[in-house]
Enzyme design. Sequence first.
Site, PDB file in Angstrom:
ATOM      1  N   GLY A  47       0.903  -1.197  -0.027  1.00 53.28           N
ATOM      2  CA  GLY A  47       0.085  -0.134   0.113  1.00 53.28           C
ATOM      3  C   GLY A  47       0.797   1.318   0.011  1.00 53.28           C
ATOM      4  N   ARG A 105     -13.082  19.661   8.815  1.00 51.47           N
ATOM      5  CA  ARG A 105     -14.425  19.409   9.923  1.00 51.47           C
ATOM      6  C   ARG A 105     -13.557  19.544  11.062  1.00 51.47           C
ATOM      7  NH1 ARG A 105     -18.231  14.752   7.571  1.00 51.47           N
ATOM      8  NH2 ARG A 105     -16.337  14.153   6.527  1.00 51.47           N
ATOM      9  N   HIS A 139     -14.836  24.148   4.785  1.00 49.35           N
ATOM     10  CA  HIS A 139     -15.808  24.025   5.673  1.00 49.35           C
ATOM     11  C   HIS A 139     -15.704  25.108   6.899  1.00 49.35           C
ATOM     12  CE1 HIS A 139     -18.459  21.567   8.113  1.00 49.35           C
ATOM     13  NE2 HIS A 139     -17.689  21.907   9.447  1.00 49.35           N
ATOM     14  N   ASP A 181     -28.296  24.726   9.046  1.00 50.84           N
ATOM     15  CA  ASP A 181     -28.044  25.267  10.407  1.00 50.84           C
ATOM     16  C   ASP A 181     -27.603  26.589  10.683  1.00 50.84           C
ATOM     17  OD1 ASP A 181     -25.352  25.341   9.764  1.00 50.84           O
ATOM     18  OD2 ASP A 181     -24.979  23.074   9.790  1.00 50.84           O
ATOM     19  N   LYS A 204     -30.866  23.196  14.050  1.00 53.48           N
ATOM     20  CA  LYS A 204     -31.060  21.798  14.604  1.00 53.48           C
ATOM     21  C   LYS A 204     -30.195  21.497  15.871  1.00 53.48           C
ATOM     22  CE  LYS A 204     -26.965  20.827  11.513  1.00 53.48           C
ATOM     23  NZ  LYS A 204     -26.454  19.926  10.512  1.00 53.48           N
TER      24      LYS A 204
END
EC number: 2.7.6.1
Length: 340
Positions: A47, A105, A139, A181, A204
């Site tokens: 990998g 995030r 974000h 939101d 929310k």
Amino acid sequence: MPTLNEPKLIAGNANLPLAQAIARRMSLHRGVDQGLVDARVERFNDGEIFVEVYENVRGEDMFIIQPTSNPANDNLMELLIIADALRRSSAQRITAVIPYFGYARQDRRTKARTPISAKLVANMLTGAGVERVLTMDLHAAQIQGFFDIPVDNLYASPIFALDVKDQFKDRMSEIMVVSPDVGGVARARELAKRINAPLSIVDKRREKPGEVAEMTVIGDVKDKICLIVDDMCDTAGTLCKAAQVLLDNGAKEVHAYITHGVMSGPAVERVSNSVMKSLVLTDSIQPTEEVKAARNIRIVPTAPLFTQAILNIWHGTSVSSLFEDKTLVPIYENLYSNGG
């Protein structure tokens, strides 16, 4: 005026169709063949990622096109290793074109003993030799401050505004833009301002991450065509629930405009079975075959915007000019011939 060095594009495996689309548009704009730099980005049996660049890039202005979407860690490592390969090959400048910036995030500490992974990723990119970042709809805008290099954050809202004016041209008076939101109000307000529409908010409350306990609509959505605007759609649970709440509050139709279609787990199935008439995504993340086949999901291209931004960076001209309709409309005229 451009400098003597040439702009060259190289891509990892995260979103090759977008990279190829950008290369085609650059060929059109420049009148020369602007293919992707010939390179191989492969994995050993364990990998481990290996990169080899076959073309001479000494003294060139290099742009690596690589979102850090799923699998986020593999795509991030590809980006870092490509940057290292170019730096060691004496590229004059390395710009990371990251249509979707993963780990965004994790931009603050919400609990004790947690990381700020977005800052860590910024440090890794800089350490690998990246000298500039071009991205879309971070974000959180403050992530730009995590970098000590220039960051150009493009916005999808100008493209969405063109799409809304094209799709709802005879019903613009019925449009209501909705933020899913409180934190996304600025993003929704930007689109609302562009299309001269009112704004509503879905408040929310979360019991824990990924689960929404209660939703309340702030604003009158009765008999309105509601457009939910957000930067990303992950599992689509919140989005689909918000759409149902809006209908329950009297909305006529619900559509959604989301920049980054993460679309993990049951997202596509949820959207397909939801009350939403349509979900519009950009191709910042390569759409899966399941996403492409969904009856109510539509993709709008970002290649025209990224191509022009890359050319502006190369020329040393304004990138923020692309936020204006008079600049954006011409590069999207083939898609939206009425110009909004």
